[in-house]
Scaffold this motif. Structure first.
Motif, PDB file in Angstrom:
ATOM      1  N   GLU A  15       0.906  -1.227  -0.037  1.00  0.00           N
ATOM      2  CA  GLU A  15      -0.051  -0.123  -0.055  1.00  0.00           C
ATOM      3  C   GLU A  15       0.888   1.198   0.188  1.00  0.00           C
ATOM      4  OE1 GLU A  15      -3.128   0.076   2.944  1.00  0.00           O
ATOM      5  OE2 GLU A  15      -3.543  -1.947   2.680  1.00  0.00           O
ATOM      6  N   GLY A  16       0.226   2.195  -0.564  1.00  0.00           N
ATOM      7  CA  GLY A  16       0.817   3.530  -0.675  1.00  0.00           C
ATOM      8  C   GLY A  16       0.924   4.280   0.525  1.00  0.00           C
ATOM      9  N   PRO A  17       1.837   5.344   1.112  1.00  0.00           N
ATOM     10  CA  PRO A  17       1.631   5.945   2.360  1.00  0.00           C
ATOM     11  C   PRO A  17       0.314   6.387   2.973  1.00  0.00           C
ATOM     12  CG  PRO A  17       2.777   7.236   0.745  1.00  0.00           C
ATOM     13  CD  PRO A  17       2.370   5.975   0.193  1.00  0.00           C
ATOM     14  N   ARG A  18       0.241   6.367   4.053  1.00  0.00           N
ATOM     15  CA  ARG A  18      -0.947   6.883   4.796  1.00  0.00           C
ATOM     16  C   ARG A  18      -0.560   8.004   5.893  1.00  0.00           C
ATOM     17  NH1 ARG A  18      -5.101   3.198   4.390  1.00  0.00           N
ATOM     18  NH2 ARG A  18      -5.961   3.997   6.299  1.00  0.00           N
ATOM     19  N   PRO A  19      -0.287   9.145   5.426  1.00  0.00           N
ATOM     20  CA  PRO A  19       0.192  10.445   6.542  1.00  0.00           C
ATOM     21  C   PRO A  19      -0.920  10.679   7.295  1.00  0.00           C
ATOM     22  CG  PRO A  19      -0.712  11.182   3.984  1.00  0.00           C
ATOM     23  CD  PRO A  19      -0.563   9.527   3.847  1.00  0.00           C
ATOM     24  N   GLY A  20      -0.219  10.949   8.529  1.00  0.00           N
ATOM     25  CA  GLY A  20      -1.371  11.139   9.440  1.00  0.00           C
ATOM     26  C   GLY A  20      -2.120  10.237  10.096  1.00  0.00           C
ATOM     27  N   ASP A  21      -1.932   8.884   9.865  1.00  0.00           N
ATOM     28  CA  ASP A  21      -2.451   7.689  10.225  1.00  0.00           C
ATOM     29  C   ASP A  21      -1.717   6.928  11.371  1.00  0.00           C
ATOM     30  OD1 ASP A  21      -3.951   5.443  10.878  1.00  0.00           O
ATOM     31  OD2 ASP A  21      -4.615   4.861   8.841  1.00  0.00           O
ATOM     32  N   SER A  22      -1.922   7.084  12.496  1.00  0.00           N
ATOM     33  CA  SER A  22      -0.900   6.484  13.631  1.00  0.00           C
ATOM     34  C   SER A  22      -1.510   5.052  13.904  1.00  0.00           C
ATOM     35  CB  SER A  22      -1.117   7.365  14.812  1.00  0.00           C
ATOM     36  OG  SER A  22      -2.359   7.582  15.432  1.00  0.00           O
ATOM     37  N   ARG A  23      -2.425   4.500  13.425  1.00  0.00           N
ATOM     38  CA  ARG A  23      -2.955   2.984  13.867  1.00  0.00           C
ATOM     39  C   ARG A  23      -1.711   2.094  13.357  1.00  0.00           C
ATOM     40  NH1 ARG A  23      -8.357   2.746  10.638  1.00  0.00           N
ATOM     41  NH2 ARG A  23      -6.922   3.550   9.180  1.00  0.00           N
ATOM     42  N   LEU A  24      -1.693   0.933  14.184  1.00  0.00           N
ATOM     43  CA  LEU A  24      -0.885  -0.011  14.074  1.00  0.00           C
ATOM     44  C   LEU A  24      -1.469  -0.879  12.847  1.00  0.00           C
ATOM     45  CD1 LEU A  24      -0.148  -1.222  17.712  1.00  0.00           C
ATOM     46  CD2 LEU A  24       1.499  -0.026  16.010  1.00  0.00           C
ATOM     47  N   PRO A  25      -0.739  -1.554  12.283  1.00  0.00           N
ATOM     48  CA  PRO A  25      -1.315  -2.360  11.030  1.00  0.00           C
ATOM     49  C   PRO A  25      -2.615  -3.340  11.362  1.00  0.00           C
ATOM     50  CG  PRO A  25       1.045  -2.587  10.729  1.00  0.00           C
ATOM     51  CD  PRO A  25       0.749  -1.852  12.255  1.00  0.00           C
ATOM     52  N   SER A  26      -2.609  -3.956  12.512  1.00  0.00           N
ATOM     53  CA  SER A  26      -3.666  -4.932  12.761  1.00  0.00           C
ATOM     54  C   SER A  26      -4.774  -4.055  13.362  1.00  0.00           C
ATOM     55  CB  SER A  26      -3.072  -5.809  14.111  1.00  0.00           C
ATOM     56  OG  SER A  26      -2.765  -4.992  15.148  1.00  0.00           O
ATOM     57  N   GLN A  27      -4.498  -2.661  13.932  1.00  0.00           N
ATOM     58  CA  GLN A  27      -5.757  -1.876  14.141  1.00  0.00           C
ATOM     59  C   GLN A  27      -6.486  -1.383  12.763  1.00  0.00           C
ATOM     60  OE1 GLN A  27      -3.453   1.025  16.358  1.00  0.00           O
ATOM     61  NE2 GLN A  27      -4.112   0.269  18.635  1.00  0.00           N
ATOM     62  N   ILE A  28      -5.706  -1.324  11.835  1.00  0.00           N
ATOM     63  CA  ILE A  28      -6.194  -1.098  10.451  1.00  0.00           C
ATOM     64  C   ILE A  28      -6.924  -2.271   9.971  1.00  0.00           C
ATOM     65  CG2 ILE A  28      -5.784  -0.487   8.008  1.00  0.00           C
ATOM     66  CD1 ILE A  28      -3.264   1.171   9.114  1.00  0.00           C
ATOM     67  N   ASP A  29      -6.468  -3.514  10.335  1.00  0.00           N
ATOM     68  CA  ASP A  29      -7.279  -4.534   9.921  1.00  0.00           C
ATOM     69  C   ASP A  29      -8.772  -4.458  10.595  1.00  0.00           C
ATOM     70  OD1 ASP A  29      -5.052  -5.432   8.351  1.00  0.00           O
ATOM     71  OD2 ASP A  29      -4.375  -7.074   9.754  1.00  0.00           O
ATOM     72  N   ARG A  30      -8.498  -4.411  11.874  1.00  0.00           N
ATOM     73  CA  ARG A  30      -9.723  -4.341  12.764  1.00  0.00           C
ATOM     74  C   ARG A  30     -10.877  -3.459  12.048  1.00  0.00           C
ATOM     75  NH1 ARG A  30     -12.247  -1.638  16.424  1.00  0.00           N
ATOM     76  NH2 ARG A  30     -13.432  -2.690  18.020  1.00  0.00           N
ATOM     77  N   ASP A  31     -10.206  -2.097  11.974  1.00  0.00           N
ATOM     78  CA  ASP A  31     -11.289  -1.254  11.460  1.00  0.00           C
ATOM     79  C   ASP A  31     -12.062  -1.458  10.128  1.00  0.00           C
ATOM     80  OD1 ASP A  31     -10.846  -0.013  13.703  1.00  0.00           O
ATOM     81  OD2 ASP A  31      -9.476   1.499  12.906  1.00  0.00           O
ATOM     82  N   ARG A  32     -10.947  -2.053   9.114  1.00  0.00           N
ATOM     83  CA  ARG A  32     -11.596  -2.269   7.713  1.00  0.00           C
ATOM     84  C   ARG A  32     -12.517  -3.517   7.826  1.00  0.00           C
ATOM     85  NH1 ARG A  32      -5.992  -2.191   4.209  1.00  0.00           N
ATOM     86  NH2 ARG A  32      -5.737  -0.121   4.300  1.00  0.00           N
ATOM     87  N   VAL A  33     -12.427  -4.314   8.699  1.00  0.00           N
ATOM     88  CA  VAL A  33     -13.652  -5.465   8.965  1.00  0.00           C
ATOM     89  C   VAL A  33     -14.774  -4.911   9.484  1.00  0.00           C
ATOM     90  CG1 VAL A  33     -14.239  -7.622   9.994  1.00  0.00           C
ATOM     91  CG2 VAL A  33     -11.882  -7.378   9.142  1.00  0.00           C
ATOM     92  N   LEU A  34     -14.659  -4.236  10.359  1.00  0.00           N
ATOM     93  CA  LEU A  34     -15.728  -3.485  11.287  1.00  0.00           C
ATOM     94  C   LEU A  34     -16.743  -2.581  10.346  1.00  0.00           C
ATOM     95  CD1 LEU A  34     -16.607  -3.566  14.119  1.00  0.00           C
ATOM     96  CD2 LEU A  34     -15.511  -1.614  14.517  1.00  0.00           C
ATOM     97  N   TYR A  35     -15.981  -1.914   9.498  1.00  0.00           N
ATOM     98  CA  TYR A  35     -16.680  -0.933   8.652  1.00  0.00           C
ATOM     99  C   TYR A  35     -17.125  -1.555   7.344  1.00  0.00           C
ATOM    100  CZ  TYR A  35     -16.010   2.968  11.568  1.00  0.00           C
ATOM    101  OH  TYR A  35     -15.826   3.915  12.817  1.00  0.00           O
ATOM    102  N   SER A  36     -16.755  -2.856   7.000  1.00  0.00           N
ATOM    103  CA  SER A  36     -17.141  -3.513   5.890  1.00  0.00           C
ATOM    104  C   SER A  36     -19.041  -3.679   5.790  1.00  0.00           C
ATOM    105  CB  SER A  36     -16.598  -4.728   5.705  1.00  0.00           C
ATOM    106  OG  SER A  36     -17.041  -5.731   4.711  1.00  0.00           O
ATOM    107  N   SER A  37     -19.285  -3.701   4.550  1.00  0.00           N
ATOM    108  CA  SER A  37     -20.609  -4.038   4.350  1.00  0.00           C
ATOM    109  C   SER A  37     -20.978  -5.289   4.609  1.00  0.00           C
ATOM    110  CB  SER A  37     -21.296  -3.208   2.998  1.00  0.00           C
ATOM    111  OG  SER A  37     -20.339  -4.064   1.930  1.00  0.00           O
ATOM    112  N   PHE A  38     -20.203  -6.113   4.254  1.00  0.00           N
ATOM    113  CA  PHE A  38     -20.037  -7.604   4.626  1.00  0.00           C
ATOM    114  C   PHE A  38     -20.243  -7.809   5.644  1.00  0.00           C
ATOM    115  CE2 PHE A  38     -18.811  -7.800   0.193  1.00  0.00           C
ATOM    116  CZ  PHE A  38     -19.408  -8.926  -0.311  1.00  0.00           C
ATOM    117  N   PHE A  39     -19.545  -7.221   6.732  1.00  0.00           N
ATOM    118  CA  PHE A  39     -20.014  -7.410   8.282  1.00  0.00           C
ATOM    119  C   PHE A  39     -21.331  -6.880   8.808  1.00  0.00           C
ATOM    120  CE2 PHE A  39     -18.908  -6.126  12.580  1.00  0.00           C
ATOM    121  CZ  PHE A  39     -18.553  -7.256  13.343  1.00  0.00           C
ATOM    122  N   ALA A  40     -21.582  -5.614   8.048  1.00  0.00           N
ATOM    123  CA  ALA A  40     -22.959  -5.115   8.480  1.00  0.00           C
ATOM    124  C   ALA A  40     -24.063  -6.309   8.345  1.00  0.00           C
ATOM    125  CB  ALA A  40     -23.018  -3.813   7.791  1.00  0.00           C
ATOM    126  N   ARG A  41     -24.102  -6.864   6.974  1.00  0.00           N
ATOM    127  CA  ARG A  41     -25.054  -7.677   6.449  1.00  0.00           C
ATOM    128  C   ARG A  41     -25.100  -8.924   7.550  1.00  0.00           C
ATOM    129  NH1 ARG A  41     -22.989 -12.346   4.943  1.00  0.00           N
ATOM    130  NH2 ARG A  41     -24.837 -13.412   4.291  1.00  0.00           N
TER     131      ARG A  41
END
Length: 326
Positions: A15-41
């Motif tokens: 992935e490209g740079p994420r300026p201003g994003d202080s999250r750890l890689p696994s925290q980004i993983d968690r947030d991506r799953v949590l905000y996924s429409s497949f999770f909401a369904r």
């Protein structure tokens, strides 16, 4: 021995740079799953009892949230209680464990394994070579079908959630392809479309052991559905647990007979241990024969308190052991 497969920020697509994003890689993983429409369904996917029954039962969304929470607590406990051991294999990432718990049911259809079997039959009839399997579908969603903010070095969108290797290995409950495991031939963890991803995840295809985080996710899933599904059925009036209290209970005798003669005959080898465990649960169950659940505040408190007691006991009992000599 189990391996933690802790590979930090390693992702299938750089992935490209994420300026201003202080999250750890696994925290980004968690947030991506949590905000996924497949999770909401998953809110629309029944767990065991239809929500139309009045009482607020678990669905796949609330189940997955609790699996994620318990997986995190198990990871934190093992890091705390077995620090020297886990240092040898890599500290267990609680965020990755929680994410694996959140994502574990993404590919499972409504109506549980019955629907999964029917879908598999339909897909097989159409000549699809590796058929349909809920766990493989979960990986397919994570790798290709879901959407996120993931962008490559050219700032182009990346298919799927592009999770880290650690997290994806935690979701892989069955790390093998269709038809390649004789112990669990009816289960597999990825489709042929994900072969390149799997080769990246698991460079040694002969190693079919789950990662440590996948084991934690599976333990958390077992604890969660065993307790909450049972209590949902009780509250719905489908399983009269309270009638099983007492050694002379006819209901208990029918339950024991069904377990050891029909459902789990192999358990007879350790019959007394299972009976002792069953009686311990029945002894602590907060309702008595012919005491109907009414959904009153008092009854709700009893159910929640009983659920918390069992979860605490089961999580506290989890430990790590070495397979061989030190």
């Amino acid at each position: 021995m189990l391996s933690s497969t802790n590979c930090g920020s390693d992702r299938f697509t750089i992935e490209g740079p994420r300026p201003g994003d202080s999250r750890l890689p696994s925290q980004i993983d968690r947030d991506r799953v949590l905000y996924s429409s497949f999770f909401a369904r998953l809110a629309e996917v029944t767990q065991v009892v239809s929500p139309e029954k009045g009482y607020v039962f678990h669905n796949r969304l609330t189940h997955s949230l609790k699996v994620g929470q318990i997986a995190r607590r198990i990871a934190e406990k093992l890091n705390r209680d077995h620090l020297d051991f886990v240092k040898e294999i890599g500290l267990i990432d609680p965020d990755a464990a929680e994410t694996a718990g959140l994502a574990h049911d993404l590919g499972h259809p409504p109506f549980g394994h019955i629907a999964e079997t029917e879908l598999n039959s339909l897909v097989r009839a159409e000549g699809v070579p590796d058929e349909y399997e809920g766990n493989a579908q979960s990986l397919r969603i994570l790798n290709e079908l879901a959407f996120s903010d993931a962008r490559d070095e050219a700032n182009d969108p990346i298919s799927g959630l592009n999770l880290t290797r650690t997290t994806l290995n935690g979701v892989l409950k069955y790390p093998w392809s269709y038809g390649s495991n004789n112990t669990y031939p009816e289960k597999w963890g990825f489709y042929s479309q994900e072969a390149r991803l799997f080769d990246w995840l698991r460079p040694n295809p002969r190693n079919q052991n789950r990662s440590l985080i996948a084991e934690i996710m599976d333990w958390a899933d077992d604890v969660t559905f065993a307790i909450h599904d049972l209590l949902d059925f009780f509250c719905a009036g489908r399983i009269p647990i309270e009638r099983c209290k007492g050694q002379d209970s006819d209901e208990r005798e029918r339950l024991v007979r069904a377990i050891f003669e029909k459902r789990k005959p192999r358990w007879n080898e350790h019959r007394q241990e299972y009976l002792n465990a069953l009686d311990a649960i029945l002894e602590s169950f907060p309702f008595f024969p012919h005491q109907r659940y009414t959904d009153s505040p008092e009854h709700r408190f009893r159910v929640v308190n009983f659920s918390t007691l069992l979860i605490r006991q089961y999580v506290s009992a989890i430990t790590l052991v070495r397979d061989g000599p030190e």
